[in-house]
Design a protein around this motif. Structure first.
Motif, PDB file in Angstrom:
ATOM      1  N   LEU A  29       0.974  -1.170   0.089  1.00  0.00           N
ATOM      2  CA  LEU A  29       0.073  -0.025  -0.065  1.00  0.00           C
ATOM      3  C   LEU A  29       0.840   1.156   0.005  1.00  0.00           C
ATOM      4  O   LEU A  29       1.953   1.154   0.681  1.00  0.00           O
ATOM      5  CB  LEU A  29      -0.833   0.004   1.536  1.00  0.00           C
ATOM      6  N   PRO A  30       0.470   2.505  -0.515  1.00  0.00           N
ATOM      7  CA  PRO A  30       1.261   3.598  -0.700  1.00  0.00           C
ATOM      8  C   PRO A  30       1.075   4.386   0.513  1.00  0.00           C
ATOM      9  O   PRO A  30       0.637   5.612   0.661  1.00  0.00           O
ATOM     10  CB  PRO A  30       0.517   4.288  -1.910  1.00  0.00           C
ATOM     11  N   SER A  31       1.910   3.687   1.507  1.00  0.00           N
ATOM     12  CA  SER A  31       2.062   4.752   2.846  1.00  0.00           C
ATOM     13  C   SER A  31       3.104   5.775   2.882  1.00  0.00           C
ATOM     14  O   SER A  31       4.134   5.358   2.328  1.00  0.00           O
ATOM     15  CB  SER A  31       2.345   3.742   4.077  1.00  0.00           C
ATOM     16  N   LEU A 176     -16.846  -1.343   5.483  1.00  0.00           N
ATOM     17  CA  LEU A 176     -16.348  -0.937   6.596  1.00  0.00           C
ATOM     18  C   LEU A 176     -15.135  -0.163   6.464  1.00  0.00           C
ATOM     19  O   LEU A 176     -13.821  -0.905   6.032  1.00  0.00           O
ATOM     20  CB  LEU A 176     -16.112  -2.193   7.510  1.00  0.00           C
ATOM     21  N   ILE A 177     -14.595   1.104   6.585  1.00  0.00           N
ATOM     22  CA  ILE A 177     -13.337   1.706   6.493  1.00  0.00           C
ATOM     23  C   ILE A 177     -12.635   1.934   7.787  1.00  0.00           C
ATOM     24  O   ILE A 177     -13.312   2.601   8.649  1.00  0.00           O
ATOM     25  CB  ILE A 177     -13.692   3.001   5.517  1.00  0.00           C
ATOM     26  N   ALA A 178     -11.394   1.881   7.548  1.00  0.00           N
ATOM     27  CA  ALA A 178     -10.302   2.416   8.676  1.00  0.00           C
ATOM     28  C   ALA A 178      -9.587   3.562   8.151  1.00  0.00           C
ATOM     29  O   ALA A 178      -9.224   3.507   7.075  1.00  0.00           O
ATOM     30  CB  ALA A 178      -9.396   1.226   9.085  1.00  0.00           C
ATOM     31  N   VAL A 179      -9.684   4.753   8.855  1.00  0.00           N
ATOM     32  CA  VAL A 179      -8.781   5.765   8.516  1.00  0.00           C
ATOM     33  C   VAL A 179      -7.497   5.862   9.201  1.00  0.00           C
ATOM     34  O   VAL A 179      -7.384   5.479  10.292  1.00  0.00           O
ATOM     35  CB  VAL A 179      -9.623   7.206   8.951  1.00  0.00           C
ATOM     36  N   THR A 180      -6.542   6.002   8.224  1.00  0.00           N
ATOM     37  CA  THR A 180      -4.995   6.014   8.806  1.00  0.00           C
ATOM     38  C   THR A 180      -4.083   6.865   8.196  1.00  0.00           C
ATOM     39  O   THR A 180      -4.056   7.188   7.052  1.00  0.00           O
ATOM     40  CB  THR A 180      -4.570   4.664   8.762  1.00  0.00           C
ATOM     41  N   LEU A 181      -3.242   7.541   9.091  1.00  0.00           N
ATOM     42  CA  LEU A 181      -2.027   8.252   8.595  1.00  0.00           C
ATOM     43  C   LEU A 181      -0.820   7.475   8.838  1.00  0.00           C
ATOM     44  O   LEU A 181       0.310   8.231   8.817  1.00  0.00           O
ATOM     45  CB  LEU A 181      -2.070   9.653   9.274  1.00  0.00           C
ATOM     46  N   GLY A 182      -0.623   6.301   9.249  1.00  0.00           N
ATOM     47  CA  GLY A 182       0.192   5.666   9.996  1.00  0.00           C
ATOM     48  C   GLY A 182       1.241   5.205   8.994  1.00  0.00           C
ATOM     49  O   GLY A 182       1.111   5.189   7.511  1.00  0.00           O
ATOM     50  N   ASP A 183       2.266   4.394   9.411  1.00  0.00           N
ATOM     51  CA  ASP A 183       3.316   3.747   8.629  1.00  0.00           C
ATOM     52  C   ASP A 183       2.903   2.395   8.196  1.00  0.00           C
ATOM     53  O   ASP A 183       1.738   1.991   8.569  1.00  0.00           O
ATOM     54  CB  ASP A 183       4.709   3.745   9.352  1.00  0.00           C
ATOM     55  N   ARG A 209     -19.776  -6.072   3.601  1.00  0.00           N
ATOM     56  CA  ARG A 209     -19.358  -6.969   2.328  1.00  0.00           C
ATOM     57  C   ARG A 209     -18.112  -6.804   1.989  1.00  0.00           C
ATOM     58  O   ARG A 209     -17.385  -7.697   1.243  1.00  0.00           O
ATOM     59  CB  ARG A 209     -20.305  -6.972   1.413  1.00  0.00           C
ATOM     60  N   GLU A 210     -17.751  -5.399   2.435  1.00  0.00           N
ATOM     61  CA  GLU A 210     -16.237  -5.010   1.841  1.00  0.00           C
ATOM     62  C   GLU A 210     -15.501  -4.337   3.085  1.00  0.00           C
ATOM     63  O   GLU A 210     -16.151  -3.625   3.817  1.00  0.00           O
ATOM     64  CB  GLU A 210     -16.508  -4.156   0.673  1.00  0.00           C
ATOM     65  N   LEU A 211     -14.325  -4.406   2.963  1.00  0.00           N
ATOM     66  CA  LEU A 211     -13.234  -3.710   3.874  1.00  0.00           C
ATOM     67  C   LEU A 211     -12.520  -3.036   3.019  1.00  0.00           C
ATOM     68  O   LEU A 211     -11.889  -3.046   2.097  1.00  0.00           O
ATOM     69  CB  LEU A 211     -12.637  -4.837   4.480  1.00  0.00           C
ATOM     70  N   GLY A 212     -12.269  -1.677   3.744  1.00  0.00           N
ATOM     71  CA  GLY A 212     -11.572  -0.508   3.123  1.00  0.00           C
ATOM     72  C   GLY A 212     -10.608   0.098   3.916  1.00  0.00           C
ATOM     73  O   GLY A 212     -10.887   0.404   4.984  1.00  0.00           O
ATOM     74  N   ILE A 213      -9.285   0.627   3.574  1.00  0.00           N
ATOM     75  CA  ILE A 213      -8.544   1.290   4.419  1.00  0.00           C
ATOM     76  C   ILE A 213      -8.098   2.698   3.720  1.00  0.00           C
ATOM     77  O   ILE A 213      -7.781   2.670   2.450  1.00  0.00           O
ATOM     78  CB  ILE A 213      -7.362   0.532   4.878  1.00  0.00           C
ATOM     79  N   LEU A 215      -5.979   5.779   3.047  1.00  0.00           N
ATOM     80  CA  LEU A 215      -4.871   6.184   3.266  1.00  0.00           C
ATOM     81  C   LEU A 215      -4.952   7.741   3.259  1.00  0.00           C
ATOM     82  O   LEU A 215      -5.031   8.248   2.025  1.00  0.00           O
ATOM     83  CB  LEU A 215      -3.716   5.521   2.229  1.00  0.00           C
ATOM     84  N   ALA A 216      -4.986   8.551   4.157  1.00  0.00           N
ATOM     85  CA  ALA A 216      -5.299   9.837   4.322  1.00  0.00           C
ATOM     86  C   ALA A 216      -4.207  10.584   3.734  1.00  0.00           C
ATOM     87  O   ALA A 216      -4.421  11.737   3.266  1.00  0.00           O
ATOM     88  CB  ALA A 216      -5.593  10.196   5.830  1.00  0.00           C
ATOM     89  N   ALA A 217      -2.955  10.479   3.850  1.00  0.00           N
ATOM     90  CA  ALA A 217      -1.840  11.172   3.384  1.00  0.00           C
ATOM     91  C   ALA A 217      -1.856  11.262   1.902  1.00  0.00           C
ATOM     92  O   ALA A 217      -1.362  12.480   1.142  1.00  0.00           O
ATOM     93  CB  ALA A 217      -0.516  10.392   3.944  1.00  0.00           C
ATOM     94  N   THR A 218      -2.101  10.121   1.120  1.00  0.00           N
ATOM     95  CA  THR A 218      -2.213  10.162  -0.356  1.00  0.00           C
ATOM     96  C   THR A 218      -3.642  10.286  -0.857  1.00  0.00           C
ATOM     97  O   THR A 218      -3.798  10.256  -1.991  1.00  0.00           O
ATOM     98  CB  THR A 218      -1.685   8.960  -0.912  1.00  0.00           C
ATOM     99  N   GLY A 219      -4.842  10.298   0.042  1.00  0.00           N
ATOM    100  CA  GLY A 219      -5.844  10.323  -0.491  1.00  0.00           C
ATOM    101  C   GLY A 219      -6.445   9.221  -1.166  1.00  0.00           C
ATOM    102  O   GLY A 219      -7.053   9.253  -2.361  1.00  0.00           O
ATOM    103  N   THR A 220      -6.262   7.972  -0.847  1.00  0.00           N
ATOM    104  CA  THR A 220      -6.500   6.622  -1.443  1.00  0.00           C
ATOM    105  C   THR A 220      -7.214   5.655  -0.674  1.00  0.00           C
ATOM    106  O   THR A 220      -6.982   5.672   0.497  1.00  0.00           O
ATOM    107  CB  THR A 220      -5.088   5.966  -1.826  1.00  0.00           C
ATOM    108  N   LEU A 221      -8.114   5.054  -1.213  1.00  0.00           N
ATOM    109  CA  LEU A 221      -9.060   4.102  -0.719  1.00  0.00           C
ATOM    110  C   LEU A 221      -8.688   2.831  -1.371  1.00  0.00           C
ATOM    111  O   LEU A 221      -8.855   2.557  -2.587  1.00  0.00           O
ATOM    112  CB  LEU A 221     -10.410   4.410  -0.646  1.00  0.00           C
ATOM    113  N   ALA A 222      -8.169   1.789  -0.460  1.00  0.00           N
ATOM    114  CA  ALA A 222      -7.819   0.369  -0.826  1.00  0.00           C
ATOM    115  C   ALA A 222      -8.895  -0.331  -0.333  1.00  0.00           C
ATOM    116  O   ALA A 222      -9.214  -0.343   0.912  1.00  0.00           O
ATOM    117  CB  ALA A 222      -6.516  -0.045  -0.585  1.00  0.00           C
ATOM    118  N   THR A 223      -9.447  -1.217  -1.279  1.00  0.00           N
ATOM    119  CA  THR A 223     -10.737  -1.957  -0.718  1.00  0.00           C
ATOM    120  C   THR A 223     -10.396  -3.711  -1.196  1.00  0.00           C
ATOM    121  O   THR A 223      -9.868  -4.018  -2.327  1.00  0.00           O
ATOM    122  CB  THR A 223     -12.092  -1.569  -1.273  1.00  0.00           C
ATOM    123  N   TRP A 224     -10.900  -4.458  -0.499  1.00  0.00           N
ATOM    124  CA  TRP A 224     -11.129  -6.067  -0.535  1.00  0.00           C
ATOM    125  C   TRP A 224     -12.514  -6.331  -0.068  1.00  0.00           C
ATOM    126  O   TRP A 224     -13.029  -5.771   0.600  1.00  0.00           O
ATOM    127  CB  TRP A 224      -9.854  -6.642   0.192  1.00  0.00           C
TER     128      TRP A 224
END
Length: 558
Positions: A29-31, A176-183, A209-213, A215-224
């Motif tokens: 992921l583009p952290s 279900l989305i988790a919001v992160t600025l972490g490494d 039905r879907e999980l998403g994280i 990535l706040a620094a890049t403004g990207t949503l990754a889902t599975w």
């Protein structure tokens, strides 16, 4: 071992042990962690995104807070936050400040006493605000068509999962989305948490039905899909067996019930969360008093401890109001538990006998009684009519005191710095009546709080406060243009507080004469009548008595 948000190490350790593929997935992921980002930015962004999916979220950080603060926060969100919309810079800055404030409150647990919501807003650094506005501005591009303006909810802010009510950041539709600025290490932790939360939703309440994280620094949503991410994290282990093992562990942990003290959420009924305190009050009211709240109140009022009966009455008023709003009765809420011996023993021990209750175990209503609210209003609530606000001077007086003015356990010598600073401020602003009035009014509140928070067996605080009160009374308040009704109401309320400590007790006539009470006798008596009725309704008999004593003092002076 990092806690994955499950309130303990057992489930977190299981996740770290079972989801061995999490670091590998996180590494793709583009952290781009930014060490300069404010420490509350990630949590504040999650709160802001919660208001994008749900109108006026009932954030858990607001639970147990003063009703006035909760009301102001909710009204602000209702006025400036629209579901599905990141607005213009102006409104977004205000929302950013508020979300940062809530994130700080969640992390630190307390806010400065006496500060207004506006002051608390301004306590957030501008740099942090602009940073959060920038982060929020990236959200619509990342969420795309999932996010659209809507009068109703698009998802849930801070959804809770499983018997342990473990919170997540937000759901949007079935994601279900988790919001992160972490490494990457933090990403791995959040990925484990996402799968675990989905597995905890055994009853499929949130239809994830879907999980998403995000990535706040890049403004990207990754889902599975839930199954795909679980399979990747398990790195070849059997998903069905792992899910069953995790759920069994979570259920066993939840069944080891901790001690219940009262403020904890008991149950959701009629769309409203109710605490154990609510259950216990309703159970005692129904079982012992036939559902008659007045009868329960009368029973509790027999206690020789006025503070106890006042706090119990405050909760009765609160639960009656919330029951009426929900359209149910005490019997509806308590149900068959009124016939449960264990429940009734616990309820009576708490509601009637007040056994084993510390300050932290009180309900919000018990911590915010009518007397508490009247004291807060007397100290801070009448300042709006003043042409120059007393607030900044009040906080300057706090800063001068050692230790903090609002901390209990003062020694007598600690007050000298407060009153010395007050005199210096008065001298500095002697040529400006409006500012001088504000300074001296701030001094009355600071003096009153000093009385409340330290012993004064030698009478030093009272002497200083009496002098400050006399100086206030000699201020040419009429020259400032302040509304007379606003001025007199504010002074009557704060002088009631001060009179409890014998302030200027032998010179009260001089105070009224210097203020010119005889010129406004009709107005002052009308305000005394109004406040007297308010105090009587709030069961503040001594306050009401003091007002009548003031009336008698003013009449001869006139």
């Amino acid at each position: 071992m990092a806690d994955d948000g499950f309130g303990g190490a057992v489930l977190s350790e299981w996740c770290a042990r079972a989801f061995t593929g999490a670091p590998s997935v996180a590494g793709r992921l583009p952290s781009e962690p930014d060490e300069s980002v404010g420490r509350h930015a990630e949590r504040a962004l999650a709160l802001r995104m919660g208001a994008l999916v749900q109108p006026v979220p009932a954030y858990r950080v607001l639970r147990g807070r003063r009703p006035q603060l909760v009301d102001r926060v909710q009204r602000y969100f209702a006025a400036y936050a629209t579901v599905g919309v990141v607005g213009a810079a102006g409104p977004e800055k205000g929302l950013a400040r508020l979300c940062l404030l809530l994130a700080r409150l969640e992390a630190d647990g307390a806010l400065r006493r006496g500060a207004t919501v506006e002051q608390l807003h301004r306590s957030i650094p501008d740099h942090d605000v602009l940073e959060l506005v920038d982060l929020a501005g990236k959200v619509p591009g990342a969420l795309g068509a999932r996010l659209n303006p809507s009068p109703g909810p698009l998802g849930v802010a801070e959804p809770v999962f499983g018997p342990g009510r473990v919170p997540g950041d937000l759901t949007l539709g079935g994601t279900l989305i988790a919001v992160t600025l972490g490494d990457h290490a933090e990403l791995a932790r959040r990925l484990r948490q996402l799968v675990a939360l989905a597995w905890l939703d055994v009853e499929d309440r949130h239809r994830v039905r879907e999980l998403g994280i995000y990535l706040a620094a890049t403004g990207t949503l990754a889902t599975w899909s839930v199954a795909d991410l679980a399979a990747e994290l398990l790195a070849g282990a059997d998903p069905d067996a792992a899910r069953a093992e995790f759920r069994a562990l979570a259920t066993a942990k939840a069944q080891r019930q901790p001690t219940v003290y009262g403020p904890e959420v008991w149950k959701t009924v009629a769309g409203t969360e109710w605490t154990y305190w609510d259950l216990w009050f309703c159970a005692v009211c129904v079982r012992d008093h036939g559902g008659d709240w007045d009868a329960l109140d009368a029973k509790l009022s027999e206690s020789p401890y006025r503070e106890f009966s006042a706090r119990m009455w405050s909760h009765i008023l609160d639960v009656e109001r919330r029951l009426a709003a929900a359209g149910i009765s005490a019997a509806d809420l308590a149900g068959p538990l009124v016939r449960d011996r264990k429940t009734m023993m616990k309820a009576r021990s708490k509601v009637v006998q007040w056994i084993g209750i510390d300050d932290k175990h009180r309900s919000p209503a018990m911590r915010d009684t009518p007397e508490d609210r009247f004291a807060e209003r007397a100290h801070f609530g009448g300042w709006d009519p003043y042409p120059v606000s007393p607030r900044p001077f009040y906080h300057e007086l706090i800063a001068a005191a050692t230790p903090d003015l609002e901390e209990k356990g003062w020694r007598h010598r600690d007050v000298q710095s407060l009153f010395k600073t007050l005199e210096e401020l008065e001298a500095r602003h002697a040529g400006d009546p409006a500012t001088l009035l504000a300074v001296r009014r701030a001094g009355l509140t600071a003096s009153s709080i000093a009385h409340h928070n330290c012993g004064d067996s030698g009478g030093f605080v009272s002497d200083y406060t009496s002098d400050a009160t006399l100086r206030f009374s000699r201020t040419d308040w009429r020259a400032t243009g302040i509304d007379a009704a606003g001025f007199w109401r504010d002074f009557l309320e704060v002088f009631v507080m001060l009179s409890n400590f014998g302030v200027a007790y032998d010179r009260e006539g001089e105070v009224w004469a210097s203020l010119g009470a005889e010129r406004d006798l009709e107005l002052v008596e009308r305000l005394i009548d109004e406040l007297h009725g308010v105090y009587v309704a709030g069961r503040l008999k001594w306050h009401a008595f003091e007002l009548e004593r003031f009336r008698e003092q003013i009449r001869p002076a006139a």
